[in-house]
Design a protein around this motif. Structure first.
Motif, PDB file in Angstrom:
ATOM      1  N   SER A 407       0.824  -1.207   0.000  1.00 47.88           N
ATOM      2  CA  SER A 407       0.000   0.000   0.000  1.00 47.88           C
ATOM      3  C   SER A 407       0.857   1.257   0.000  1.00 47.88           C
ATOM      4  O   SER A 407       0.608   2.202  -0.761  1.00 47.88           O
ATOM      5  CB  SER A 407      -0.936  -0.007   1.216  1.00 47.88           C
ATOM      6  OG  SER A 407      -1.783  -1.133   1.202  1.00 47.88           O
ATOM      7  N   SER A 408       1.876   1.278   0.859  1.00 45.31           N
ATOM      8  CA  SER A 408       2.765   2.444   0.896  1.00 45.31           C
ATOM      9  C   SER A 408       3.534   2.597  -0.405  1.00 45.31           C
ATOM     10  O   SER A 408       3.756   3.718  -0.884  1.00 45.31           O
ATOM     11  CB  SER A 408       3.733   2.323   2.074  1.00 45.31           C
ATOM     12  OG  SER A 408       4.540   1.156   1.940  1.00 45.31           O
ATOM     13  N   THR A 409       3.923   1.475  -1.017  1.00 44.68           N
ATOM     14  CA  THR A 409       4.635   1.540  -2.299  1.00 44.68           C
ATOM     15  C   THR A 409       3.765   2.166  -3.375  1.00 44.68           C
ATOM     16  O   THR A 409       4.212   3.037  -4.129  1.00 44.68           O
ATOM     17  CB  THR A 409       5.081   0.140  -2.735  1.00 44.68           C
ATOM     18  OG1 THR A 409       5.939  -0.417  -1.734  1.00 44.68           O
ATOM     19  CG2 THR A 409       5.820   0.185  -4.061  1.00 44.68           C
ATOM     20  N   MET A 410       2.520   1.743  -3.455  1.00 45.29           N
ATOM     21  CA  MET A 410       1.622   2.297  -4.473  1.00 45.29           C
ATOM     22  C   MET A 410       1.320   3.768  -4.218  1.00 45.29           C
ATOM     23  O   MET A 410       1.180   4.552  -5.152  1.00 45.29           O
ATOM     24  CB  MET A 410       0.329   1.477  -4.504  1.00 45.29           C
ATOM     25  CG  MET A 410       0.514   0.098  -5.130  1.00 45.29           C
ATOM     26  SD  MET A 410      -1.012  -0.849  -5.238  1.00 45.29           S
ATOM     27  CE  MET A 410      -1.216  -1.337  -3.545  1.00 45.29           C
ATOM     28  N   PRO A 436       6.173  -4.459 -10.003  1.00 41.25           N
ATOM     29  CA  PRO A 436       5.249  -4.050  -8.939  1.00 41.25           C
ATOM     30  C   PRO A 436       5.855  -3.115  -7.913  1.00 41.25           C
ATOM     31  O   PRO A 436       5.147  -2.661  -7.006  1.00 41.25           O
ATOM     32  CB  PRO A 436       4.885  -5.393  -8.296  1.00 41.25           C
ATOM     33  CG  PRO A 436       6.116  -6.223  -8.459  1.00 41.25           C
ATOM     34  CD  PRO A 436       6.728  -5.812  -9.770  1.00 41.25           C
ATOM     35  N   GLY A 437       7.162  -2.845  -8.011  1.00 40.81           N
ATOM     36  CA  GLY A 437       7.829  -2.030  -7.007  1.00 40.81           C
ATOM     37  C   GLY A 437       7.594  -0.542  -7.184  1.00 40.81           C
ATOM     38  O   GLY A 437       6.671  -0.085  -7.860  1.00 40.81           O
ATOM     39  N   ILE A 473      15.491  -1.449   1.428  1.00 37.33           N
ATOM     40  CA  ILE A 473      14.957  -1.345   0.069  1.00 37.33           C
ATOM     41  C   ILE A 473      15.769  -2.258  -0.846  1.00 37.33           C
ATOM     42  O   ILE A 473      17.001  -2.294  -0.784  1.00 37.33           O
ATOM     43  CB  ILE A 473      15.035   0.110  -0.438  1.00 37.33           C
ATOM     44  CG1 ILE A 473      14.317   1.033   0.539  1.00 37.33           C
ATOM     45  CG2 ILE A 473      14.430   0.235  -1.823  1.00 37.33           C
ATOM     46  CD1 ILE A 473      14.441   2.501   0.177  1.00 37.33           C
ATOM     47  N   SER A 474      15.068  -2.992  -1.700  1.00 37.45           N
ATOM     48  CA  SER A 474      15.738  -3.887  -2.646  1.00 37.45           C
ATOM     49  C   SER A 474      15.935  -3.177  -3.978  1.00 37.45           C
ATOM     50  O   SER A 474      15.057  -2.464  -4.465  1.00 37.45           O
ATOM     51  CB  SER A 474      14.913  -5.167  -2.851  1.00 37.45           C
ATOM     52  OG  SER A 474      13.657  -4.863  -3.423  1.00 37.45           O
ATOM     53  N   VAL A 490      13.618  -0.266  -8.347  1.00 37.01           N
ATOM     54  CA  VAL A 490      13.465  -0.084  -6.906  1.00 37.01           C
ATOM     55  C   VAL A 490      12.266  -0.906  -6.449  1.00 37.01           C
ATOM     56  O   VAL A 490      11.177  -0.789  -7.012  1.00 37.01           O
ATOM     57  CB  VAL A 490      13.270   1.394  -6.549  1.00 37.01           C
ATOM     58  CG1 VAL A 490      13.230   1.580  -5.039  1.00 37.01           C
ATOM     59  CG2 VAL A 490      14.392   2.236  -7.155  1.00 37.01           C
ATOM     60  N   GLY A 491      12.464  -1.736  -5.420  1.00 43.61           N
ATOM     61  CA  GLY A 491      11.417  -2.640  -4.961  1.00 43.61           C
ATOM     62  C   GLY A 491      10.431  -1.984  -4.025  1.00 43.61           C
ATOM     63  O   GLY A 491      10.184  -0.773  -4.055  1.00 43.61           O
TER      64      GLY A 491
END
Length: 629
Positions: A407-410, A436-437, A473-474, A490-491
């Motif tokens: 959720s935070s990524t989006m 998706p990252g 972070i990946s 960035v993941g």
């Protein structure tokens, strides 16, 4: 890979078994990880597998003994299944393909409704075209498979839409079905058969089977029911919606999935009074060997017993607590509309859950109305994978961990994109829908091939430095089949990540690496020009030396004797190369030769990285006293 070939002299049993073992585990040796989901084969599974071996041995018995034995096995298994799933006075057809039972039932109904079909064939169907009705939520390709096997045109299929206003959006619209049947009757067609669901393939919802059965009786249609919820007919308390399936004319069961039995056939239970028509449709057989299909299931039912079967299904059904009127033992997960999550994000979440909790059996499904969803359907997978309550608890915990991060990524994607646009001279944002990252930045540059190769190297160096940072972070090269390869992908990130600082770090690393590359290029060019100038001056000094000392002093033997009798003080001075200034200057001080030595070492390393390649190279340098070295 090894090639399997038949030996001319034959092989012993142990060799053949060893070969089979190698073939089974060949892919595991090639892959880094074994298959995530392996069927949990317990003792009841071994009984089912034993049934296949016993069937081969039994098939060689004499005909009379084989006939008695196969008839007993078939009648016992049919009786147990009918009692277990509350289907009174039923017959059973055992089949490998779970669609084959429905195909045979359709042939039975055609033979029943068209009396001259056995003698006239498909010609009799032209007078009244048969119509098969099925729900829009049925499994994909089922109707096309029926038409292909029965030799019917696709116009014989009628797809009934699901509810749009009242009830579940996965249940067949009964009122609309009634209207469609009347329209087909007016068009001189023959309503033949209706396929209903007791657990749709996607959402696990059950059609209103009681009303559908009444409608079929009204129009003299055959009602066939299939679906995973039929397994609950073996329980003590049965939802009324599923209980209505016992009134159907036929239904297909898949006990292998429900009980975790490998290589066990599907079973279609049906009611019909004419054994000749059943034989013509292929639902019964006079061949004893075909009746042995029931043997693996017969052995498994003997081993488990009634209580063991009910206990297994009850355990599976208890993994999902049903608290709504739909009584669906299937749980679907999807992001709310406010999150605007794409298909890739949900697929990523499903893959992560399947990897973290492989025994949960979760998978990703595509539904017509809901779109991409993550599905947990224990009746389909729990017995096979051995799912326990602890696995469900772990699944919920992993969901609680992954969903906030996604959720935070989006939520931060747009900020990440805008921050990258603040560095147009260094970075550009790459739109990759398969990632998706957080996003995929790339260093900016010209489009020519040489510059592009340089940018690829810069991106690779940035990625190495980012991966070496102490952060959660990946950073990676992205998906295997992505549209861009030379990017920094960035993941997933948490909500406390400072996107602006992250982008500034990436941009700063890009500038530093690019400037370092330019400095190296400039240094190489300076050294190259310095060496060229030194070569010219050394050649000039050599000519001056020849003129000043004369030819006799250059001869090896004569020159040594002449220098001993009459020493000669040369006026030719040494040279040093100023790396910073890029100039060659005269110098009489030997200690300042370190500059030239450093320059030459650097140039030699640039041209010949491997010292072994210097063996066949000769280099002439002028020392501080004009001597050649």
């Amino acid at each position: 890979k090894s090639v399997l070939c038949t030996s001319y002299s034959g092989q012993d049993v142990s060799t053949v078994l060893h070969l089979v073992h190698n073939l089974i585990h060949e892919e595991e040796e090639e892959d880094e990880k074994p298959s995530r989901r392996m069927q949990n084969v317990g003792e009841q599974g071994h009984m089912a597998l034993l049934g296949h071996s016993l069937a081969a041995y039994i098939s060689v018995l004499d005909k009379e003994r084989l006939r008695r034995l196969t008839t007993r096995i078939l009648s016992d298994t049919t009786l147990w299944l009918c009692r277990l799933f509350r289907y009174e006075n039923g017959s059973a057809y055992f089949h490998e393909d779970d669609r084959d039972g429905l195909v045979k039932v359709c042939r039975l109904v055609i033979n029943t409704r068209y009396e001259e079909y056995a003698s006239e064939g498909y010609v009799v169907l032209s007078s009244k075209q048969p119509v098969i009705y099925l729900s829009a939520s049925c499994r994909p390709g089922l109707g096309q498979h029926l038409c292909s096997q029965l030799g019917l045109p696709l116009s014989s299929l009628c797809t009934v839409p699901c509810n749009t206003v009242f009830g579940s959006q996965h249940q067949m619209d009964v009122a609309l079905l009634d209207k469609l049947i009347k329209e087909d009757l007016d068009a001189k067609k023959l309503p033949l058969l209706l396929i209903a669901n007791a657990g749709t393939p996607g959402a696990g919802h059950t059609d209103k089977l009681g009303r559908l059965k009444d409608l079929c009786d009204q129009y003299n249609m055959w009602l066939h029911v299939e679906g995973v919820n039929l397994a609950t007919l073996a329980l003590g308390q049965i939802p009324s919606a599923v209980m209505a399936a016992t009134r159907s004319d036929s239904m297909t069961l898949t006990p292998g999935l429900w009980l975790g039995l490998p290589a066990v056939t599907a079973v279609t239970l049906y009611r019909h009074e004419d054994p000749a028509l059943s034989l013509a449709a292929g639902l019964t057989s006079s061949q004893p060997v075909e009746k042995l299909r029931a043997l693996p299931l017969w052995l498994s039912l003997q081993y488990l017993g009634h209580n063991g079967i009910v206990q297994k299904i009850q355990h599976t059904a208890a993994l999902v607590i049903v608290e709504d009127e739909l009584n669906s033992p299937v749980v679907l997960f999807k992001f709310s509309q406010e999150m605007s999550a794409g298909t890739v994000s949900l697929q990523y979440l499903g893959e992560q859950l399947a990897q973290l909790v492989p025994t949960s059996g979760v998978d990703v499904v595509e539904l017509e109305d809901e779109g991409t969803c993550i599905r947990f359907s224990p009746l389909l997978t729990a017995a096979v994978l051995g799912t326990q309550h602890e696995d469900v608890t772990e699944l919920v915990e992993k969901l609680s961990e992954l969903v906030p991060v996604m959720s935070s990524t989006m939520c931060l994607r747009q900020d990440f994109r805008e921050e990258i646009h603040r560095h147009p001279a260094v970075l550009r944002y790459v739109e990759d829908m398969s990632w998706p990252g957080l996003g995929a930045p790339q260093t900016e540059g010209m489009d020519d091939s040489s510059r592009k190769q340089q940018l690829d190297k810069i991106n690779s160096e940035i990625l190495k430095k980012l991966q070496g940072l102490d952060t959660d972070i990946s950073f990676s090269t992205g998906p295997e089949f992505g549209i861009e390869k030379e990017c920094i992908f960035v993941g997933m990130v948490t909500e406390d990540v400072d996107v602006s600082e992250l982008v500034d770090t990436i941009a700063a690393l890009g500038r530093d690496i690019e400037e370092s590359g330019r400095l190296l290029e400039n240094m190489t060019e300076v050294v190259r020009k310095g060496i060229q100038e030194a070569e010219l001056q050394l050649q000039k000094a050599s000519e001056e030396k020849l003129i000043e000392e004369g030819m006799l002093r250059q001869l090896p033997l004569v020159g040594s004797v002449l220098n001993w009798f009459s020493p000669f003080e040369s006026s030719i001075k040494g040279r040093t190369f100023n790396l910073a200034a890029g100039t060659v200057s005269l110098n009489n001080h030997p200690q300042l030769m370190n500059g030239l030595e450093l320059s030459m070492r650097f140039m030699l390393w640039r041209r010949y990285p491997f010292p072994s390649k210097l063996k066949k190279k000769n280099f002439i340098l002028s020392g501080p006293n004009g001597l050649s070295t």
